[in-house]
Design an enzyme around this catalytic site. Structure first.
Site, short mmCIF file in Angstrom:
data_model
loop_
_atom_site.label_atom_id
_atom_site.label_comp_id
_atom_site.label_asym_id
_atom_site.label_seq_id
_atom_site.Cartn_x
_atom_site.Cartn_y
_atom_site.Cartn_z
CB SER A 1 -16.95 27.76 16.04
OG SER A 1 -16.87 28.26 16.91
NE ARG B 1 -17.82 31.74 11.85
CZ ARG B 1 -17.86 32.56 12.43
NH1 ARG B 1 -18.54 33.90 11.60
NH2 ARG B 1 -17.81 32.67 13.62
CD GLU C 1 -17.20 28.29 11.74
OE1 GLU C 1 -17.65 28.18 12.83
OE2 GLU C 1 -16.77 28.87 10.78
N1 EPU Z 1 -21.20 29.25 25.82
C1 EPU Z 1 -21.34 28.22 26.90
N2 EPU Z 1 -20.50 26.98 26.92
C2 EPU Z 1 -19.21 27.02 26.47
C3 EPU Z 1 -19.30 28.37 25.83
C4 EPU Z 1 -20.11 28.86 25.34
O1 EPU Z 1 -22.77 27.90 27.74
O2 EPU Z 1 -18.43 26.08 26.63
C5 EPU Z 1 -22.51 30.76 25.37
C6 EPU Z 1 -22.15 31.12 26.63
O3 EPU Z 1 -23.69 31.23 26.77
C7 EPU Z 1 -21.60 32.39 25.77
C8 EPU Z 1 -22.12 31.62 24.66
O4 EPU Z 1 -21.98 30.67 24.24
O5 EPU Z 1 -21.83 33.83 26.26
C9 EPU Z 1 -21.42 32.66 23.23
O6 EPU Z 1 -19.96 32.26 23.11
P1 EPU Z 1 -18.80 32.54 22.59
O7 EPU Z 1 -18.79 34.14 22.96
O8 EPU Z 1 -17.62 32.24 23.15
O9 EPU Z 1 -19.12 32.60 21.09
P2 EPU Z 1 -19.63 31.51 20.45
O10 EPU Z 1 -21.11 31.86 19.50
O11 EPU Z 1 -19.23 30.29 20.73
C10 EPU Z 1 -19.14 32.68 18.47
C11 EPU Z 1 -17.63 32.38 16.57
C12 EPU Z 1 -16.56 32.26 17.44
C13 EPU Z 1 -16.45 33.67 18.06
C14 EPU Z 1 -16.81 33.90 18.89
C15 EPU Z 1 -16.61 35.43 19.19
C16 EPU Z 1 -19.44 30.80 15.78
C17 EPU Z 1 -19.70 29.54 14.94
N3 EPU Z 1 -18.03 30.88 16.16
O12 EPU Z 1 -18.26 31.33 19.21
O13 EPU Z 1 -15.82 32.35 15.24
O14 EPU Z 1 -14.84 33.88 18.27
O15 EPU Z 1 -18.50 33.72 18.44
O16 EPU Z 1 -17.71 36.39 18.37
O17 EPU Z 1 -20.16 31.30 15.54
C18 EPU Z 1 -14.61 30.11 14.70
O18 EPU Z 1 -15.16 30.79 13.68
O19 EPU Z 1 -14.17 28.86 14.79
C19 EPU Z 1 -14.42 30.89 16.57
C20 EPU Z 1 -14.21 30.67 17.06
#
Ligand code: EPU
Length: 337
Positions: free
Chosen positions: A236, A164, A332
């Site tokens: 996010s 990012r 972010e």
């Molecule tokens: N999780 C929880 N609770 C929740 C949601 C997620 O515990 O309510 C945990 C789970 O263990 C899950 C992990 O968090 O496996 C990761 O969640 P997710 O796959 O949704 O990904 P994220 O790390 O929360 C990142 C990016 C997203 C992108 C997704 C998918 C960042 C800040 N965000 O989210 O990007 O879509 O991965 O690759 O890196 C954005 O930047 O606006 C965005 C949506």
């Protein structure tokens, strides 16, 4: 060129905050942009260049000039048996670019489907999802110096991409306005499916295409993330924090199920959503602001929240996570005061 005074930004920020800007200027080409940048009155004002406002939190009305590009177009620059190279105007909706690439069967950005925002901002932010970042396909970025007024072409290395992060986000650097991006796509796509849910969703297809991957990504995103057309949000709200392996080992002893992403070296990246959920905040509302019930990393405007309320909610999340895990969350989303 379009110039508006005391202009509402309601449709220019995905939190749907009814803030106003003193001036709003839209330009159609690099020449018009150059004219604005050279203007003495403009130079005296504070200014902010926006895309579609999908990563902004306006705390107040904006007292300066909001700039917005209308440079559009997706042009095929080069093509051979393996690759297709596209030059894209910064104001092109990013998801239209993905849809175009997918319609041609070209791979590389299908995992980045359905991300709100414009192409220029996507390259500045180094958007990423499901194991892919835009930097993976960036060839170069064309920009105009806000102080030098000159055009500069940044190679991918010069963009200094990180999680990012890019050169353009670093406020220590001279400011540049991105006018076009150039990306190289693969005519023989190699899919990135290590993200569990994606592989699972696609398992029923004997043959993959960029279109199938795009459909699966859209289905996953729709299920988990709020639609900004219905509920104000900025995706996010925080980035996923990096912690040391030592810190991680300490936390694992206490929370054996703690999820993590490999981050290289001594660092481990932890999903901020997990940290927030562990603090019991998922689905919690405070006034007009909520922590989205399906994904703890999205803050939502439940109706008529103001920027300050959202910022206060974010602050209370940060201190809850800090107290419990000794981890600092970094927004972010960019705060505009
Ligand atoms: N999780 C929880 N609770 C929740 C949601 C997620 O515990 O309510 C945990 C789970 O263990 C899950 C992990 O968090 O496996 C990761 O969640 P997710 O796959 O949704 O990904 P994220 O790390 O929360 C990142 C990016 C997203 C992108 C997704 C998918 C960042 C800040 N965000 O989210 O990007 O879509 O991965 O690759 O890196 C954005 O930047 O606006 C965005 C949506």
């Amino acid at each position: 060129m379009r110039i508006e005074e005391n202009y509402s930004l309601l449709t220019h920020n995905t939190f749907r905050l009814p803030v106003k800007t003193r001036w709003f200027m839209e330009y159609d080409n690099e020449e018009e942009l150059g004219r604005i940048l050279r203007d003495e009155y403009f130079q005296e004002c504070i200014s902010l260049h926006i895309g579609c406002g999908s990563n902004l939190l306006f705390i107040n009305d904006y007292r300066g000039v909001i700039l917005h590009s209308r440079i559009k177009g997706i042009r095929l620059m080069e093509e051979n048996e393996q690759t297709a190279t596209l030059r894209i105007g910064a104001a092109e909706r990013w998801d239209d670019v993905v849809a175009y690439a997918v319609s041609k069967g070209w791979g590389g950005i299908e995992n980045l489907s359905h991300i709100p925002g414009e192409a220029g901002a996507a390259a500045i932010q180094n958007i990423g999802a499901y194991g892919v970042e835009i930097q993976d396909v960036i060839e170069r970025v064309e920009a105009c110096g806000q102080l030098s007024f000159g055009k500069r072409i940044f190679t991918k290395d010069e963009c200094q991409y990180g999680y990012r992060y890019s050169f353009f986000k670093n406020e220590q650097n001279d400011p540049y306005i991105v006018t076009h991006i150039v990306i190289r796509l693969n005519k023989k796509p190699v899919y990135t499916l290590q993200y569990g849910r994606l592989a699972e969703t696609l398992a029923r297809w004997p043959v993959l295409t960029p279109a199938r991957v795009r459909d699966a990504v859209i289905a996953i995103r729709k299920e988990k993330l709020p639609d900004p057309n219905q509920t104000g949000n900025a995706g996010s709200f925080f980035t996923n924090p990096f912690i040391t392996r030592r810190h991680f080992d300490k936390l694992t002893a206490q929370y054996p199920g703690i999820p993590c992403y490999p981050a290289g070296g001594d660092k481990v990246k932890i999903p901020a959503a997990w940290l927030i959920e562990q603090c019991g905040l998922k689905g919690k509302n405070h006034g007009q602001v909520g922590v989205y019930h399906k994904h703890a990393l999205a803050l939502v405007n439940l109706g008529d929240a103001c920027g300050r309320e959202i910022a206060l909610m974010a602050e209370s999340i940060r201190s809850a996570v800090k107290d419990r895990f000794d981890i600092e969350l970094t927004p972010e989303v960019k705060y505009i005061d």
